[in-house]
Motif scaffolding. Structure first.
Motif, short mmCIF file in Angstrom:
data_model
loop_
_atom_site.label_atom_id
_atom_site.label_comp_id
_atom_site.label_asym_id
_atom_site.label_seq_id
_atom_site.Cartn_x
_atom_site.Cartn_y
_atom_site.Cartn_z
N ASN A 94 -41.74 7.97 78.93
CA ASN A 94 -42.68 9.03 78.54
C ASN A 94 -42.24 9.77 77.29
O ASN A 94 -43.08 10.25 76.53
CB ASN A 94 -42.87 10.02 79.70
CG ASN A 94 -43.51 9.36 80.90
OD1 ASN A 94 -44.23 8.37 80.78
ND2 ASN A 94 -43.24 9.90 82.08
N GLN A 99 -44.83 4.32 72.17
CA GLN A 99 -46.18 4.46 72.72
C GLN A 99 -47.23 4.34 71.62
O GLN A 99 -48.22 3.62 71.77
CB GLN A 99 -46.34 5.81 73.43
CG GLN A 99 -45.54 5.92 74.69
CD GLN A 99 -45.56 7.34 75.25
OE1 GLN A 99 -46.18 8.25 74.70
NE2 GLN A 99 -44.85 7.54 76.35
N SER A 138 -42.10 6.51 83.23
CA SER A 138 -42.61 5.62 82.19
C SER A 138 -43.96 5.05 82.60
O SER A 138 -44.44 5.28 83.70
CB SER A 138 -41.62 4.47 81.98
OG SER A 138 -41.53 3.67 83.15
N PRO A 194 -51.92 1.80 78.60
CA PRO A 194 -51.13 2.01 79.81
C PRO A 194 -51.94 1.58 81.03
O PRO A 194 -53.12 1.88 81.13
CB PRO A 194 -50.87 3.52 79.81
CG PRO A 194 -51.89 4.11 78.92
CD PRO A 194 -52.32 3.03 77.96
N THR A 213 -49.98 1.30 71.34
CA THR A 213 -51.41 1.63 71.46
C THR A 213 -52.16 1.29 70.18
O THR A 213 -53.30 0.83 70.24
CB THR A 213 -51.64 3.11 71.86
OG1 THR A 213 -50.98 3.95 70.93
CG2 THR A 213 -51.15 3.38 73.25
N ILE A 239 -42.35 1.69 79.01
CA ILE A 239 -42.15 2.55 77.84
C ILE A 239 -42.00 3.96 78.41
O ILE A 239 -42.90 4.47 79.08
CB ILE A 239 -43.33 2.50 76.85
CG1 ILE A 239 -43.53 1.07 76.33
CG2 ILE A 239 -43.06 3.46 75.67
CD1 ILE A 239 -44.71 0.91 75.39
N LYS A 280 -42.36 8.51 72.28
CA LYS A 280 -43.69 8.62 71.67
C LYS A 280 -43.89 7.61 70.54
O LYS A 280 -44.99 7.12 70.33
CB LYS A 280 -43.93 10.04 71.14
CG LYS A 280 -43.82 11.12 72.21
CD LYS A 280 -44.84 10.95 73.29
CE LYS A 280 -44.76 12.06 74.33
NZ LYS A 280 -45.52 11.78 75.52
N TYR A 309 -47.37 -1.06 79.85
CA TYR A 309 -48.47 -1.24 78.90
C TYR A 309 -48.87 -2.71 78.88
O TYR A 309 -48.06 -3.59 79.13
CB TYR A 309 -48.04 -0.81 77.49
CG TYR A 309 -48.08 0.68 77.26
CD1 TYR A 309 -48.99 1.24 76.38
CD2 TYR A 309 -47.21 1.54 77.93
CE1 TYR A 309 -49.02 2.61 76.16
CE2 TYR A 309 -47.24 2.91 77.73
CZ TYR A 309 -48.15 3.44 76.84
OH TYR A 309 -48.20 4.79 76.63
#
Length: 195
Positions: free
Chosen positions: A154, A160, A177, A170, A164, A152, A157, A180
């Motif tokens: 950076n 991410q 990147s 991560p 999460t 994924i 978002k 995950y």
């Protein structure tokens, strides 16, 4: 085991992929359609569909998929799909508008990777979250220890946050990147302590 991510340009996939047989936990019976709710269902990959061109020929979307603004040719997309279908579970994501159904993305689950692409027009509707929750369930049924997203970027978002929120964390930093992962089984120590 070395693994070059599926997001590598499709023409390089067959030459560079070096991992062993990844079909060990995949039941190779013909896959069935999976209805997630009244609007969304998963359709097993059967052939390359023209809708794929929209996602893989959009430089902005491709930046989130492969890390650079590029496009895949029809042949590259076909080659990628064929490889993914041989090395995991590949589905199209179908959305029901009531009067008609439309393919709006694809999703792939392999031994060491999970990838999902949603058409820009259908993002922020929690479709990716719903599909990913199904594949978390599916991975548990396959008796997996983890489900992994190899990359994924950076700047992505939104992805991410989605992952999460679904319990992914991560665990490996790459150049631009992170990889995950979500644990699917409780640690052995926890199981022993609960007995």
């Amino acid at each position: 085991m070395t693994s070059i991510k599926w997001r590598t340009l499709a023409t390089d996939l067959l030459k560079k992929r070096t991992q062993g047989n990844t079909e060990s936990s995949f039941n190779r019976k013909p896959a069935k359609k999976v209805r997630l709710n009244e609007k969304v269902r998963l359709i097993p990959f059967d052939k390359m569909r023209k809708e794929s061109l929209k996602w893989y020929q959009d430089p902005e979307s491709m930046r989130n998929i492969v890390g650079i603004k590029t496009i895949y040719s029809k042949e590259q997309i076909q080659q990628m799909y064929e490889w993914q279908n041989q090395h995991g579970l590949l589905y199209y994501i179908e959305y029901n508008h009531g009067s008609h159904c439309q393919i709006i993305g694809d999703v792939w689950l392999a031994e060491d990777d999970y990838a999902i692409v949603i058409d820009q027009a259908f993002r922020n509707r929690r479709i990716g979250r719903m599909v990913t929750k199904y594949f978390i369930y599916k991975s548990k049924k396959m008796n997996r220890d983890f489900i992994t997203v190899s990359e994924i970027f950076n700047w992505n978002k939104t992805s991410q946050k989605m992952f999460t929120n679904l319990g992914f964390y991560p665990f490996k930093e790459n150049k631009d990147s992170w990889s995950y992962r979500r644990r699917l089984k409780k640690a052995q120590i926890e199981k022993k302590n609960s007995k």
